[in-house]
Design an enzyme around this catalytic site. Structure first.
Site, PDB file in Angstrom:
ATOM      1  N   SER A 252      -3.469   1.712  18.623  1.00 26.09           N
ATOM      2  CA  SER A 252      -3.298   1.882  20.060  1.00 26.09           C
ATOM      3  C   SER A 252      -3.131   0.544  20.773  1.00 26.09           C
ATOM      4  O   SER A 252      -3.623  -0.492  20.317  1.00 26.09           O
ATOM      5  CB  SER A 252      -4.509   2.598  20.656  1.00 26.09           C
TER       6      SER A 252
HETATM    7  N1  SAH Z   1      -7.833   5.058  17.281  1.00 28.64           N
HETATM    8  C1  SAH Z   1      -6.695   4.383  16.704  1.00 28.64           C
HETATM    9  C2  SAH Z   1      -5.385   5.020  17.062  1.00 28.64           C
HETATM   10  C3  SAH Z   1      -5.161   6.248  16.319  1.00 28.64           C
HETATM   11  S1  SAH Z   1      -3.571   6.957  16.485  1.00 28.64           S
HETATM   12  C4  SAH Z   1      -6.674   2.925  17.133  1.00 28.64           C
HETATM   13  O1  SAH Z   1      -7.690   2.410  17.542  1.00 28.64           O
HETATM   14  O2  SAH Z   1      -5.654   2.279  17.007  1.00 28.64           O
HETATM   15  C5  SAH Z   1      -4.044   8.635  16.311  1.00 28.64           C
HETATM   16  C6  SAH Z   1      -4.653   9.028  14.996  1.00 28.64           C
HETATM   17  O3  SAH Z   1      -4.999  10.406  15.091  1.00 28.64           O
HETATM   18  C7  SAH Z   1      -3.726   8.913  13.793  1.00 28.64           C
HETATM   19  O4  SAH Z   1      -4.321   8.125  12.818  1.00 28.64           O
HETATM   20  C8  SAH Z   1      -3.567  10.350  13.312  1.00 28.64           C
HETATM   21  O5  SAH Z   1      -3.475  10.477  11.916  1.00 28.64           O
HETATM   22  C9  SAH Z   1      -4.841  10.992  13.830  1.00 28.64           C
HETATM   23  N2  SAH Z   1      -4.780  12.442  13.986  1.00 28.64           N
HETATM   24  C10 SAH Z   1      -3.758  13.206  14.418  1.00 28.64           C
HETATM   25  N3  SAH Z   1      -4.092  14.500  14.422  1.00 28.64           N
HETATM   26  C11 SAH Z   1      -5.388  14.574  13.980  1.00 28.64           C
HETATM   27  C12 SAH Z   1      -6.296  15.637  13.747  1.00 28.64           C
HETATM   28  N4  SAH Z   1      -5.968  16.914  13.969  1.00 28.64           N
HETATM   29  N5  SAH Z   1      -7.528  15.334  13.295  1.00 28.64           N
HETATM   30  C13 SAH Z   1      -7.900  14.043  13.074  1.00 28.64           C
HETATM   31  N6  SAH Z   1      -7.075  13.000  13.263  1.00 28.64           N
HETATM   32  C14 SAH Z   1      -5.824  13.249  13.709  1.00 28.64           C
END
Ligand code: SAH
Length: 220
Positions: free
Chosen positions: A71
């Site tokens: 992010s």
């Molecule tokens: N928190 C992270 C950004 C994550 S991006 C940071 O600090 O950079 C969003 C994440 O959500 C991705 O890794 C994706 O695989 C996950 N994701 C998407 N759908 C999901 C679900 N149903 N359950 C758990 N994780 C999920």
């Protein structure tokens, strides 16, 4: 950490580079000193591929492989600030661990984090990375965030790092009375970051502004 020190030697991750990012976040409305301090402390270059390390302190999302992104720092700061403003709780459920950057920013500011990631490879890497950074108040789980994590519910805070058309019912149920949930809601490209607060059986929702997130995928 050897890796970090090497990069530090050529200045990409220097104190000045990090200060510039913090200044930028301040200009863009981030007020919490505790959060800004964490943005300065957490070595974001260790959460991206080495080839992208030189861009780690830009205020931008970056690819982390498997179609996912780390992010944007502003978004992480905004969500953390919104979650913690007046927060007196202890436990936070995070959905979408990804590379673990948001987790690492939040960890020193709360007692305990439970974090769920559906992509096993990301889950494993994040778990190892946070251990290397000596962060121990986080419990990791591979799984589907639509289900939350019933075992340790209710949570005083819930932070969702992926967007859905609506807030999953299970997450609303797992939010403690007095607790708050932060999540992007809406279609791809034009989501609204919302905050839901729970007062027993009454839920209240406010908008914190427009954001853009990857989708919260259904199922494993
Ligand atoms: N928190 C992270 C950004 C994550 S991006 C940071 O600090 O950079 C969003 C994440 O959500 C991705 O890794 C994706 O695989 C996950 N994701 C998407 N759908 C999901 C679900 N149903 N359950 C758990 N994780 C999920």
């Amino acid at each position: 950490m050897q890796h970090g020190n090497n990069i530090q030697g050529i200045g990409m991750t220097s104190a000045r580079t990090r200060d510039r990012l913090v200044e930028r976040l301040k200009q863009n409305g981030i007020r919490s000193n505790a959060v800004l301090e964490q943005i300065r402390n957490v070595p974001r270059h260790l959460f991206v591929d080495e080839a992208l390390a030189s861009r780690a302190y830009e205020d931008t999302a970056l690819p982390i492989g498997l179609g996912q992104t780390i992010s944007q720092p502003w978004v992480v700061a905004r969500m953390t600030e919104a979650l913690l403003d007046g927060f007196t709780g202890e436990s936070v459920l995070e959905i979408g661990t990804g590379c673990g950057y948001q987790t690492a920013v939040l960890a020193p500011l709360v007692r305990k984090i439970y974090t769920v990631e559906r992509i096993r490879e990301l889950y494993l890497k994040a778990k190892q990375r946070l251990r290397e950074l000596d962060i121990y108040n986080v419990q990791f789980r591979p799984g589907d965030g639509w289900e939350g994590w019933p075992k340790y519910a209710p949570y005083d805070g819930i932070l969702v790092a992926a967007a859905a058309p609506e807030v999953p019912q299970k997450l609303l149920e797992q939010l403690a009375p007095g607790g708050r949930l932060i999540m992007p809601v809406g279609p791809a490209g034009r989501q609204d970051l919302i905050m839901v607060t729970r007062d027993n059986d009454h839920y209240e929702q406010v908008s914190l502004g427009a954001v853009s997130f990857v989708p919260l995928v259904k199922g494993k």
